[in-house]
Structure formats: structure tokens, C-alpha cells
Design an enzyme around this catalytic site. Structure first.
Site, PDB file in Angstrom:
ATOM      1  N   SER A 114      -8.259  -2.144  -0.671  1.00  0.00           N
ATOM      2  CA  SER A 114      -7.067  -2.823  -0.172  1.00  0.00           C
ATOM      3  C   SER A 114      -6.578  -3.950  -1.074  1.00  0.00           C
ATOM      4  O   SER A 114      -6.259  -3.726  -2.230  1.00  0.00           O
ATOM      5  CB  SER A 114      -7.338  -3.319   1.236  1.00  0.00           C
ATOM      6  N   HIS A 115      -6.610  -5.184  -0.552  1.00  0.00           N
ATOM      7  CA  HIS A 115      -6.062  -6.333  -1.276  1.00  0.00           C
ATOM      8  C   HIS A 115      -7.096  -6.964  -2.206  1.00  0.00           C
ATOM      9  O   HIS A 115      -6.797  -7.940  -2.878  1.00  0.00           O
ATOM     10  CB  HIS A 115      -5.593  -7.366  -0.256  1.00  0.00           C
ATOM     11  N   ASP A 280       0.404  -4.980  -0.434  1.00  0.00           N
ATOM     12  CA  ASP A 280      -0.909  -5.164  -1.067  1.00  0.00           C
ATOM     13  C   ASP A 280      -1.324  -3.939  -1.883  1.00  0.00           C
ATOM     14  O   ASP A 280      -0.558  -2.979  -2.032  1.00  0.00           O
ATOM     15  CB  ASP A 280      -1.975  -5.514  -0.018  1.00  0.00           C
ATOM     16  N   ASP A 282      -3.180  -1.304  -1.463  1.00  0.00           N
ATOM     17  CA  ASP A 282      -3.111   0.052  -0.902  1.00  0.00           C
ATOM     18  C   ASP A 282      -1.889   0.265  -0.010  1.00  0.00           C
ATOM     19  O   ASP A 282      -1.766   1.318   0.626  1.00  0.00           O
ATOM     20  CB  ASP A 282      -4.391   0.372  -0.125  1.00  0.00           C
ATOM     21  N   ASP A 284      -0.727  -1.181   2.817  1.00  0.00           N
ATOM     22  CA  ASP A 284      -0.652  -1.305   4.275  1.00  0.00           C
ATOM     23  C   ASP A 284      -0.266  -2.706   4.745  1.00  0.00           C
ATOM     24  O   ASP A 284       0.077  -2.903   5.903  1.00  0.00           O
ATOM     25  CB  ASP A 284      -1.944  -0.814   4.958  1.00  0.00           C
ATOM     26  N   ARG A 285      -0.311  -3.693   3.839  1.00  0.00           N
ATOM     27  CA  ARG A 285       0.099  -5.047   4.235  1.00  0.00           C
ATOM     28  C   ARG A 285       1.505  -5.355   3.751  1.00  0.00           C
ATOM     29  O   ARG A 285       1.985  -4.715   2.822  1.00  0.00           O
ATOM     30  CB  ARG A 285      -0.843  -6.084   3.619  1.00  0.00           C
ATOM     31  N   LYS A 380      -1.734   0.387   9.499  1.00  0.00           N
ATOM     32  CA  LYS A 380      -0.630  -0.538   9.333  1.00  0.00           C
ATOM     33  C   LYS A 380       0.173  -0.080   8.117  1.00  0.00           C
ATOM     34  O   LYS A 380      -0.333   0.672   7.301  1.00  0.00           O
ATOM     35  CB  LYS A 380      -1.124  -1.968   9.184  1.00  0.00           C
TER      36      LYS A 380
HETATM   37  C1  VG1 Z   1      -9.241  -8.402   7.023  1.00  0.00           C
HETATM   38  C2  VG1 Z   1      -8.197  -8.870   8.014  1.00  0.00           C
HETATM   39  C3  VG1 Z   1      -7.993  -7.808   9.082  1.00  0.00           C
HETATM   40  C4  VG1 Z   1      -7.614  -6.486   8.411  1.00  0.00           C
HETATM   41  C5  VG1 Z   1      -8.649  -6.111   7.374  1.00  0.00           C
HETATM   42  C6  VG1 Z   1      -8.267  -4.877   6.592  1.00  0.00           C
HETATM   43  O1  VG1 Z   1     -10.469  -8.205   7.685  1.00  0.00           O
HETATM   44  O2  VG1 Z   1      -8.576 -10.092   8.588  1.00  0.00           O
HETATM   45  O3  VG1 Z   1      -7.000  -8.239   9.969  1.00  0.00           O
HETATM   46  O4  VG1 Z   1      -7.510  -5.460   9.366  1.00  0.00           O
HETATM   47  O5  VG1 Z   1      -8.820  -7.176   6.446  1.00  0.00           O
HETATM   48  O6  VG1 Z   1      -7.047  -5.038   5.949  1.00  0.00           O
HETATM   49  P1  VG1 Z   1     -11.661  -9.290   7.659  1.00  0.00           P
HETATM   50  O7  VG1 Z   1     -12.777  -8.637   8.405  1.00  0.00           O
HETATM   51  O8  VG1 Z   1     -11.949  -9.582   6.218  1.00  0.00           O
HETATM   52  O9  VG1 Z   1     -11.107 -10.498   8.327  1.00  0.00           O
HETATM   53  V1  VG1 Z   1      -6.727  -4.196   4.532  1.00  0.00           V
HETATM   54  O10 VG1 Z   1      -5.226  -4.423   4.056  1.00  0.00           O
HETATM   55  O11 VG1 Z   1      -8.041  -4.609   3.703  1.00  0.00           O
HETATM   56  O12 VG1 Z   1      -7.047  -2.556   4.894  1.00  0.00           O
HETATM   57 CO    CO Z   2      -4.593  -3.093   2.591  1.00  0.00          CO
END
Ligand code: VG1
Ligand code: CO
Length: 565
Positions: A114-115, A280, A282, A284-285, A380
Site C-alpha cells: 500500500s502506502h 497511495d 496501490d 485505495d487511498r 476502499k
Molecule cells: C492502516 C490504517 C487503516 C487501513 C490500513 C490499510 O492500518 O490505519 O485504517 O485500513 O492501514 O490501508 P494500521 O493498522 O496501520 O492503523 V492501506 O491503504 O495500507 O491498504
Molecule cells: Co493502500
């Protein structure tokens, strides 16, 4: 040609526990001999993919091409009959969710962290999604983790690598591999949801006074954004930037927030951009950010819900219910109450929304972590949120011939109707696990003993007083399958309705990351001046109190957070 299946002997690795969203570790960890293979085989040991279709996609980050070939070899040896793979292994997370649903696949494996930054010294990730297109629920990820602890062999077929750059179907050992265009299906999906002609017309009419800029942060959304903004909306090249997807995201941190998306923030301020947005790694954000107007994700989802009937998809399907993750501000709850809709508070992580959507009880939901989406898929969806905002702005302006309505106008109007939930999150990244555990234990102690209940705390700088009304550990019982998720965050509530939440991150790849979420609500009667303050002003006193009560600085040895959003 025959393709023999080989059993390879291996030994379990420690720590292959999927977190909030899949298994995320440093690339170097995944590159260890058998490491990736073990985890992939453990997925196949936990599902029954024999004779089924499996989707493979991801954000194209470093180590993705190697991982795709590993999944093909192991998946084929485990009986998968067909793989649908995004060209070059690329499918954004929302696009992959759509492909799984559209082609009725059994599930999908997404290669993304992801990010989190990418490249040889940064992160990689593997996530399994089920047939509804959403992240595997905890009973599946628990099973995968259990398998990783006892694995002794994995299966591979011996076959040459598949050329991932050629669209079309080929035979691969006993299986078929279909390489598809990464973008087409996703654009068709969004065209079916939003009023593209209305948006296009609005953007054309306002090409001078409503500049648009989308920043892909060199993540996976680049080609998707190009197809939508340039090809569909007819905007110029200058409306997108950093839209070439790179395996290391150009060395950046592909996280759309005010700290990491500074390329967007700078360009918006410099070029008077009315509507800026970023996504981000991937896809989704999302972040919505225009000149002098930052939309918190908590407000964003609430405003989309408020304006839902301007979006053709919701006009047709209706809005069934609303939801947010627990730490997300309660702005969306207010919209639900006003519209007399059912609403839900679920733990952090998109996987908790899926059951509600499948049961037809949830249409629009979001997380404070820049995640917004709907039941069009089960992830998302960054670009969905960005186009939703454009659709809403285009619709709002249709009824306002004399005044251009921008992001800030929608925010102020929303606050005047519902009041405002000031919200902020402080992240303390990669702190020693020991300190993080002590912080959790300290709050747990107050929680069980009740020692902090009804105590009054005064902010040093403003003298504002806050009385603690309650402390609890958030627990969620899924209304559909009745599964229970415990310890999903520690919540401290105050007598004025304010709230502070502490949670440990489940996506970090090393050390511990502590998140502190603060929320303070002011009703519409507080008046325009109070409601249009910056979040940092609105929350200053509550943050001081939260830090004092939790003794966070003492336990973590950090004066300042790594990131404030
Ligand atoms: C974080 C965010 C959460 C989100 C997750 C995946 O998780 O707080 O809201 O769903 O990342 O997002 P954590 O456990 O680090 O707080 V993404 O864009 O990484 O798929
Ligand atoms: Co993401």
C-alpha cells in the site's frame, strides 16, 4: 509438453502473520529463500482453489514480477485452473477487487504494501482477497498464519516464466493464464457509477477558474488517472503529475496526506489549483485538497454521503446504510441520523465492511486513514472518491449559475448543517515495542481500575477543562456472522463528547507504530468562526490533555509524532 509438479522441502519462518491488510515486511525478508513460497503455499493450504480462477495483481512495486511468477508456479501446482493477471502484474487494489467480482473469480492475491515505501530496502506485501473482492476475513487470515507455523513442503510446477507484458490467454502447465489490461475494466466500472458527461461539461466550462490536479505519487494509479482525467474528461496533461508508476515510487512515500504528498500540496498552492487530489501506492487511498481547503477523510465520506443522490449509482440503487471505522470521526453518523439510515462502527481495516455490504446493509463507508468507498467493490477506492467529489461539485454548480462552488463551500455548508467534528491523528512510527506495550498497559490499568473516571484535566495552554467520562477497549461483534473482534483500540471519552483513541498499527513492517486519534465536536450553533478554525487550533487543548493522561511522551521517548494528519 508435460510440467512435473515438484515438492520442495522447507521450514516455517516466524512472524508470517497477516496484519490489518496482509503480510507486510521488508523486501529483503521476502527475498529469503522459501520465505515468499511458504506464505503463498500457506494461502493455498487454507483455501480450496482447485479448479478455480484466481486473480493476481498489485501496485507493481519492487519484487512484484518475481512474486507473480512464484504464485503462478505454486498456484498451478495446487490445482488453480485459471489465473487472471493484470498486465505486468499490475492491478490497483480497487481494480483487483472489481476484476475478482466481475469475472466471478474464487479470490485474488494482491502484491502490495500500500502506502509503505517500495524498493530493494523498503517494503513488500502479500494480501489474499476472497470471492466478494474484499480482503480475507480474520478466520481465513488466522488459518493462513497457522499454516505458516507448520509448513514443511510447498508444491511448484516446473515451467518457464510467463511473459506478463503480453495481453491474451496462454497455457501454463495444467492451467491457463489470461493477461488483461490493468485499466479498462476499472474505467468501465466508474463510468457506470458517476455522471461522466456532467463532470466533463463542468470541467470544460470552468477550465480557467477551476483547475484540477491529480498526483499519482508514482504509485499504481498513474495509468488509471490518465485514462479518466485526460481521455474521458478531456483535461490537459498539466492536470496530472507523478503519474508514471515506478517500482520504488520514485523514492517517495506514496501516502496521500499533508506530510507525504507535499508534491501535490506545493503545486496546489503555487498554481492556485481549485481541486487537487492524490492517491497511495496501490490506489485505495485518497486525499482531497484544494487551494486553502483540506478535506479530512472523516469529513470527506460524510459529505459524499450527504450528497449521495447526485451520484447516478446511488440514485439508482439507493443508499442502504453508512459506516466508519471506530477511530474515524462521527461526522458520517450525523448524516445517517438525519437521513434516517442505519449506520455502523467497525474496527480499523476494510475487511470489516464486506459482510455488511454483502448483506445489503451498507452503501458508503470510510476510514480516517484516507480511505473512502462504497459497495461497488469490496476495497476502499481512491479514484472513486476523487471522481465522487468531482461529480458532487459538478452537480452543485449546476444549480449555482452565478457563483462557482468549490471544496471550501461544501465544507462550510456541511458544518453549518451538521456541526463539525474536529479530528486529527498523531502517528509515532517505529517506536520501541517495549515502550508501546507500556503505554497500552498504562491505559489498560486505568480502564480496569476506573482510576481515571470522572477526573478533570486542564489544558496548560488554554485552561480548558476536560472531564473523563469513560474508558473502554473497543470490541466488535459482526452483525452478520456474529464473529467477535476484541481489543481493537482503547477509547477515552470526555463529558463534552470529545474522544481520544489509542491503537497499535497493524501495517508497519518493523518496531511498533502507535496511533493517537483525537476528536472534538462543535454543533452548528457554535457559529461560523468557531467552525472554520483549523483542526490544530480546534484540538489543541484536547491533545495536550490526551498526552498528559496517557503519559505517551514518557513511554515512547518521543516529543513529537512522526506524522500528523
Ligand atoms: C492502516 C490504517 C487503516 C487501513 C490500513 C490499510 O492500518 O490505519 O485504517 O485500513 O492501514 O490501508 P494500521 O493498522 O496501520 O492503523 V492501506 O491503504 O495500507 O491498504
Ligand atoms: Co493502500
Amino acid at each position: 509438453m508435460s510440467f512435473p509438479v515438484k515438492d520442495i522441502t522447507t521450514k516455517p519462518f516466524e512472524g508470517q502473520k497477516p496484519g490489518t491488510s496482509g503480510l507486510r515486511k521488508r523486501v529483503k525478508v521476502f527475498q529469503q529463500e522459501h520465505y515468499t513460497e511458504n506464505f503463498v503455499q500457506s494461502i493455498f493450504d487454507s483455501i480450496d482453489a482447485k479448479g478455480q480462477t484466481l486473480v493476481i495483481g498489485g501496485d507493481g512495486r519492487y519484487f512484484s514480477p518475481e512474486a507473480v511468477q512464484i504464485i503462478l508456479k505454486i498456484g498451478s501446482a495446487n490445482g488453480v485452473s485459471k489465473f487472471i493477471v493484470g498486465k505486468d502484474g499490475i492491478l490497483s487494489t480497487p481494480a483487483a477487487s472489481n476484476v475478482i467480482r466481475k469475472y466471478k473469480a474464487y479470490g485474488g492475491i494482491l502484491l502490495t504494501a500500500s502506502h509503505n515505501p517500495g524498493g530493494p530496502d523498503n517494503d513488500f506485501g502479500i494480501k489474499y482477497n476472497v470471492s466478494n473482492g474484499g480482503p480475507a476475513p480474520e478466520n481465513v487470515t488466522d488459518k493462513i498464519f497457522a499454516k505458516t507455523k507448520t509448513i514443511s513442503t510447498y508444491k511448484v510446477i516446473e515451467a518457464p516464466a510467463v511473459d506478463l507484458s503480453k495481453i491474451g490467454e496462454t497455457t501454463y502447465g495444467p492451467s491457463k493464464v489470461s493477461i488483461i489490461d490493468s485499466v479498462t475494466d476499472y474505467v468501465i466500472l466508474l463510468e457506470g457509477i458517476f455522471d461522466f458527461p456532467l463532470i466533463k461539461q463542468f470541467l470544460l466550462e470552468h477550465s480557467q477558474d477551476f483547475k484540477v490536479l491529480f498526483d499519482g505519487l508514482h504509485g499504481v494509479t498513474g495509468p488509471y488517472a490518465r485514462a479518466i482525467f485526460i481521455e474521458k474528461f478531456g483535461l490537459s496533461e498539466s492536470s496530472i503529475q507523478n503519474c508514471v508508476a515506478l517500482p520504488d515510487f520514485g523514492g517517495g512515500h506514496p501516502d496521500p496526506n499533508l506530510t507525504y504528498a507535499h508534491t501535490l500540496v506545493d503545486a496546489v498552492e503555487k498554481n492556485n489549483v481549485a481541486f487537487g487530489a492524490a492517491s497511495d501506492g496501490d490506489g485505495d487511498r485518497n486525499m482531497i485538497y484544494g487551494k486553502n481547503a483540506f478535506v479530512t477523510p472523516s469529513d470527506s465520506v460524510a459529505i459524499i454521503a450527504h450528497w449521495a443522490d447526485t451520484i447516478p449509482y446511488f440514485k439508482k440503487e439507493g443508499v442502504k446504510g453508512l459506516a466508519r471505522s471506530m477511530p474515524t470521526s462521527k461526522a458520517i453518523d450525523l448524516v445517517a441520523k438525519k437521513k434516517k439510515l442505519e449506520y455502523f462502527e467497525v474496527p480499523t481495516g476494510w475487511k470489516f465492511f464486506g459482510n455488511l455490504m454483502d448483506a445489503g446493509r451498507l452503501s458508503i463507508c470510510g476510514e480516517e486513514s484516507f480511505g473512502t468507498g462504497s459497495d461497488h467493490i469490496r476495497e476502499k477506492d481512491g479514484l472513486w472518491a476523487v471522481v465522487a467529489w468531482l461529480n458532487i461539485l459538478a452537480a452543485a454548480n449546476k444549480n449555482s449559475p452565478n457563483k462557482l462552488i468549490g471544496i471550501n463551500d461544501l465544507l462550510q455548508e456541511f458544518y453549518s448543517i451538521y456541526g463539525r467534528s474536529f479530528f486529527s491523528r498523531y502517528d509515532y512510527e517505529e517506536v520501541p515495542s517495549d515502550g508501546a506495550n507500556k503505554l497500552v498497559a498504562h491505559i489498560n490499568e486505568a480502564l480496569t481500575s476506573g482510576s481515571l473516571n470522572n477526573t478533570v484535566h486542564t489544558s496548560a495552554s488554554t485552561s480548558t477543562k476536560f472531564t473523563i467520562s469513560n474508558l473502554y477497549n473497543f470490541e466488535y461483534k459482526d452483525p452478520i456472522d456474529h464473529s467477535v473482534s476484541k481489543n481493537q483500540g482503547q477509547v477515552i471519552t470526555f463529558s463534552d463528547g470529545s474522544r481520544v483513541v489509542f491503537r497499535l498499527s497493524g501495517t508497519g513492517s518493523q518496531g511498533a507504530t502507535v496511533r493517537m486519534y483525537v476528536e472534538r465536536y462543535l454543533g452548528p450553533e457554535a457559529g461560523k468562526d468557531a467552525l472554520s478554525k483549523s483542526a490544530s487550533e480546534g484540538l489543541k487543548s484536547l491533545i495536550e490533555v490526551a498526552l498528559e493522561v496517557s503519559k505517551l511522551k514518557e513511554f515512547l521517548g518521543r516529543d513529537e509524532p512522526t506524522v500528523i494528519t
